[in-house]
Design a protein around this motif. Sequence first.
Motif, PDB file in Angstrom:
ATOM      1  N   ALA A 255       0.781  -1.219   0.107  1.00 30.24           N
ATOM      2  CA  ALA A 255       0.021   0.107  -0.029  1.00 30.24           C
ATOM      3  C   ALA A 255       0.973   1.100   0.003  1.00 30.24           C
ATOM      4  O   ALA A 255       0.669   2.218  -0.704  1.00 30.24           O
ATOM      5  N   GLY A 256       2.007   1.193   0.835  1.00 32.25           N
ATOM      6  CA  GLY A 256       2.857   2.372   0.797  1.00 32.25           C
ATOM      7  C   GLY A 256       3.434   2.578  -0.580  1.00 32.25           C
ATOM      8  O   GLY A 256       3.670   3.764  -0.928  1.00 32.25           O
ATOM      9  N   THR A 257       3.781   1.543  -1.257  1.00 31.46           N
ATOM     10  CA  THR A 257       4.559   1.346  -2.557  1.00 31.46           C
ATOM     11  C   THR A 257       3.641   2.177  -3.540  1.00 31.46           C
ATOM     12  O   THR A 257       3.659   2.846  -4.199  1.00 31.46           O
ATOM     13  N   ALA A 258       2.245   1.617  -3.355  1.00 34.10           N
ATOM     14  CA  ALA A 258       1.018   2.404  -4.292  1.00 34.10           C
ATOM     15  C   ALA A 258       0.933   3.581  -4.267  1.00 34.10           C
ATOM     16  O   ALA A 258       0.543   4.536  -5.190  1.00 34.10           O
ATOM     17  N   LEU A 259       1.186   4.177  -2.811  1.00 38.17           N
ATOM     18  CA  LEU A 259       0.768   5.528  -2.763  1.00 38.17           C
ATOM     19  C   LEU A 259       1.643   6.570  -3.421  1.00 38.17           C
ATOM     20  O   LEU A 259       1.392   7.452  -3.966  1.00 38.17           O
ATOM     21  N   THR A 260       2.964   5.915  -3.823  1.00 37.07           N
ATOM     22  CA  THR A 260       3.923   6.502  -4.458  1.00 37.07           C
ATOM     23  C   THR A 260       3.808   6.831  -5.891  1.00 37.07           C
ATOM     24  O   THR A 260       4.171   7.784  -6.528  1.00 37.07           O
ATOM     25  N   LEU A 261       2.931   5.794  -6.353  1.00 36.67           N
ATOM     26  CA  LEU A 261       2.557   5.976  -7.526  1.00 36.67           C
ATOM     27  C   LEU A 261       1.437   7.112  -7.878  1.00 36.67           C
ATOM     28  O   LEU A 261       1.287   7.841  -8.866  1.00 36.67           O
ATOM     29  N   VAL A 262       0.678   7.328  -6.644  1.00 36.24           N
ATOM     30  CA  VAL A 262      -0.558   8.371  -7.237  1.00 36.24           C
ATOM     31  C   VAL A 262       0.103   9.584  -6.547  1.00 36.24           C
ATOM     32  O   VAL A 262      -0.202  10.543  -6.851  1.00 36.24           O
ATOM     33  N   ILE A 263       1.113   9.730  -5.389  1.00 34.93           N
ATOM     34  CA  ILE A 263       1.485  10.964  -4.963  1.00 34.93           C
ATOM     35  C   ILE A 263       3.213  10.542  -4.759  1.00 34.93           C
ATOM     36  O   ILE A 263       3.561  10.363  -3.687  1.00 34.93           O
ATOM     37  N   PRO A 264       3.807  10.825  -5.888  1.00 36.47           N
ATOM     38  CA  PRO A 264       5.191  10.837  -6.184  1.00 36.47           C
ATOM     39  C   PRO A 264       6.042  11.596  -5.050  1.00 36.47           C
ATOM     40  O   PRO A 264       7.082  11.360  -4.431  1.00 36.47           O
ATOM     41  N   GLU A 265       5.317  12.727  -4.498  1.00 36.86           N
ATOM     42  CA  GLU A 265       5.928  13.668  -3.642  1.00 36.86           C
ATOM     43  C   GLU A 265       6.118  13.031  -2.248  1.00 36.86           C
ATOM     44  O   GLU A 265       6.710  13.460  -1.422  1.00 36.86           O
ATOM     45  N   LEU A 266       5.717  11.903  -2.000  1.00 36.36           N
ATOM     46  CA  LEU A 266       5.612  11.181  -0.628  1.00 36.36           C
ATOM     47  C   LEU A 266       7.088  10.702  -0.445  1.00 36.36           C
ATOM     48  O   LEU A 266       7.387  10.416   0.755  1.00 36.36           O
ATOM     49  N   ARG A 267       7.803  10.494  -1.496  1.00 38.46           N
ATOM     50  CA  ARG A 267       9.065  10.126  -1.476  1.00 38.46           C
ATOM     51  C   ARG A 267      10.115  11.299  -1.830  1.00 38.46           C
ATOM     52  O   ARG A 267      10.735  10.934  -2.916  1.00 38.46           O
ATOM     53  N   PRO A 268      10.143  12.149  -1.030  1.00 40.16           N
ATOM     54  CA  PRO A 268      11.069  13.377  -1.535  1.00 40.16           C
ATOM     55  C   PRO A 268      12.552  13.124  -1.460  1.00 40.16           C
ATOM     56  O   PRO A 268      13.256  13.443  -2.275  1.00 40.16           O
ATOM     57  N   GLY A 269      12.962  12.139  -0.738  1.00 35.19           N
ATOM     58  CA  GLY A 269      14.737  12.038  -0.572  1.00 35.19           C
ATOM     59  C   GLY A 269      14.841  10.561  -0.759  1.00 35.19           C
ATOM     60  O   GLY A 269      16.114  10.110  -1.330  1.00 35.19           O
ATOM     61  N   GLY A 270      14.153   9.808  -0.306  1.00 30.56           N
ATOM     62  CA  GLY A 270      14.322   8.159  -0.630  1.00 30.56           C
ATOM     63  C   GLY A 270      15.806   7.809  -0.112  1.00 30.56           C
ATOM     64  O   GLY A 270      16.023   8.263   1.199  1.00 30.56           O
ATOM     65  N   LEU A 271      16.420   7.028  -0.549  1.00 31.92           N
ATOM     66  CA  LEU A 271      17.598   6.167   0.143  1.00 31.92           C
ATOM     67  C   LEU A 271      18.726   7.452   0.174  1.00 31.92           C
ATOM     68  O   LEU A 271      19.573   7.356   1.161  1.00 31.92           O
ATOM     69  N   GLY A 272      18.763   8.300  -0.868  1.00 29.84           N
ATOM     70  CA  GLY A 272      19.751   9.539  -0.497  1.00 29.84           C
ATOM     71  C   GLY A 272      19.630  10.075   0.774  1.00 29.84           C
ATOM     72  O   GLY A 272      20.461  10.709   1.273  1.00 29.84           O
ATOM     73  N   ALA A 273      18.443  10.234   1.021  1.00 30.37           N
ATOM     74  CA  ALA A 273      18.120  11.113   2.396  1.00 30.37           C
ATOM     75  C   ALA A 273      18.582  10.330   3.566  1.00 30.37           C
ATOM     76  O   ALA A 273      19.111  10.791   4.499  1.00 30.37           O
ATOM     77  N   LEU A 274      18.430   9.031   3.540  1.00 26.01           N
ATOM     78  CA  LEU A 274      18.839   8.076   4.557  1.00 26.01           C
ATOM     79  C   LEU A 274      20.413   8.224   4.702  1.00 26.01           C
ATOM     80  O   LEU A 274      21.016   8.055   5.787  1.00 26.01           O
ATOM     81  N   ARG A 275      21.043   8.271   3.508  1.00 22.99           N
ATOM     82  CA  ARG A 275      22.485   8.261   3.639  1.00 22.99           C
ATOM     83  C   ARG A 275      23.065   9.418   3.970  1.00 22.99           C
ATOM     84  O   ARG A 275      24.294   9.516   4.627  1.00 22.99           O
ATOM     85  N   ASN A 276      22.405  10.334   3.881  1.00 26.97           N
ATOM     86  CA  ASN A 276      22.817  11.728   4.411  1.00 26.97           C
ATOM     87  C   ASN A 276      22.970  11.895   5.803  1.00 26.97           C
ATOM     88  O   ASN A 276      23.532  12.766   6.423  1.00 26.97           O
ATOM     89  N   GLY A 277      22.179  11.165   6.416  1.00 25.33           N
ATOM     90  CA  GLY A 277      21.971  10.972   7.836  1.00 25.33           C
ATOM     91  C   GLY A 277      21.337  12.059   8.375  1.00 25.33           C
ATOM     92  O   GLY A 277      20.562  12.836   7.622  1.00 25.33           O
ATOM     93  N   GLY A 278      21.131  12.266   9.661  1.00 23.92           N
ATOM     94  CA  GLY A 278      20.215  13.289  10.177  1.00 23.92           C
ATOM     95  C   GLY A 278      21.375  14.289  11.095  1.00 23.92           C
ATOM     96  O   GLY A 278      22.205  14.515  10.590  1.00 23.92           O
ATOM     97  N   GLU A 279      20.639  15.117  12.091  1.00 22.99           N
ATOM     98  CA  GLU A 279      21.382  15.846  12.789  1.00 22.99           C
ATOM     99  C   GLU A 279      22.435  15.356  13.702  1.00 22.99           C
ATOM    100  O   GLU A 279      22.086  13.990  14.117  1.00 22.99           O
ATOM    101  N   SER A 280      23.479  16.044  14.085  1.00 19.36           N
ATOM    102  CA  SER A 280      24.495  15.400  14.879  1.00 19.36           C
ATOM    103  C   SER A 280      23.901  14.733  16.065  1.00 19.36           C
ATOM    104  O   SER A 280      23.053  15.595  16.843  1.00 19.36           O
ATOM    105  N   GLY A 281      24.119  13.757  16.573  1.00 20.35           N
ATOM    106  CA  GLY A 281      23.568  13.101  17.718  1.00 20.35           C
ATOM    107  C   GLY A 281      22.611  12.098  17.631  1.00 20.35           C
ATOM    108  O   GLY A 281      22.058  11.542  18.476  1.00 20.35           O
ATOM    109  N   SER A 282      21.793  12.337  16.385  1.00 15.34           N
ATOM    110  CA  SER A 282      20.403  11.452  16.166  1.00 15.34           C
ATOM    111  C   SER A 282      20.808  10.116  15.609  1.00 15.34           C
ATOM    112  O   SER A 282      22.093  10.027  15.507  1.00 15.34           O
ATOM    113  N   LEU A 283      20.016   9.317  15.704  1.00 12.71           N
ATOM    114  CA  LEU A 283      20.209   7.972  15.161  1.00 12.71           C
ATOM    115  C   LEU A 283      20.550   7.726  13.794  1.00 12.71           C
ATOM    116  O   LEU A 283      21.491   7.168  13.579  1.00 12.71           O
TER     117      LEU A 283
END
Length: 215
Positions: free
Chosen positions: A40-68
Amino acid sequence: MKRRMKECILRKTATLFEILKYHRKTAFVLAASFVALFIAGTALTLVIPELRPGGLGALRNGGESGSLGWLISSAYSEGNIPYAMAVTFLVNLMWACFLQTTLPTFIVPYLGVLVTGLRFLLWGILFTPVGANDQSIFIHYITLFLEGFAYALAALAAWIHSRMFLRPGLYGLQSHIQGYKAGLVATAKIYIIIIPALIMAAAYEAISVIGFIAQ
């Protein structure tokens, strides 16, 4: 089977296999539901592509210092596979399984099951192959399978604990307190499978990301 299970629970001698066998239908329903939520989550990205703004690239960039996110990103950026594996395992075990699934259920029955369902829905959005330019996303699917298996088991443990606590009579228990305690025992036994599953997931993720994807 039901009578034997009740007797084993009363004596706290029910084995892990017996607990899983007794709740096999629930396990199947939960697994099917989580897969459906991922789709269902995957299907949502077909209808609303904006739901996936950064994808895996966002994950690799990490978060703020000290975050998980920062902690995991830093572990992988060092290129040390054993260290990255250890960090991944501990984060998945303590944060995703215990703090987000098991502990909430000890406070609010079934809450951990709902949290896990939400996780699978978000996974479907984040790891959708639709419009993805990064083909390494498919390598991550094995990681998702291994981690998803562990998280589904944690959700099953949460369901069992909640069921024993709220409806102790179904297990031959005399009070909610007995049910709560029996649920703790059952949860601890299910973690015997969760831990090695997360070790396998962490090992695969560390090797695949550092050894292959990052090259």
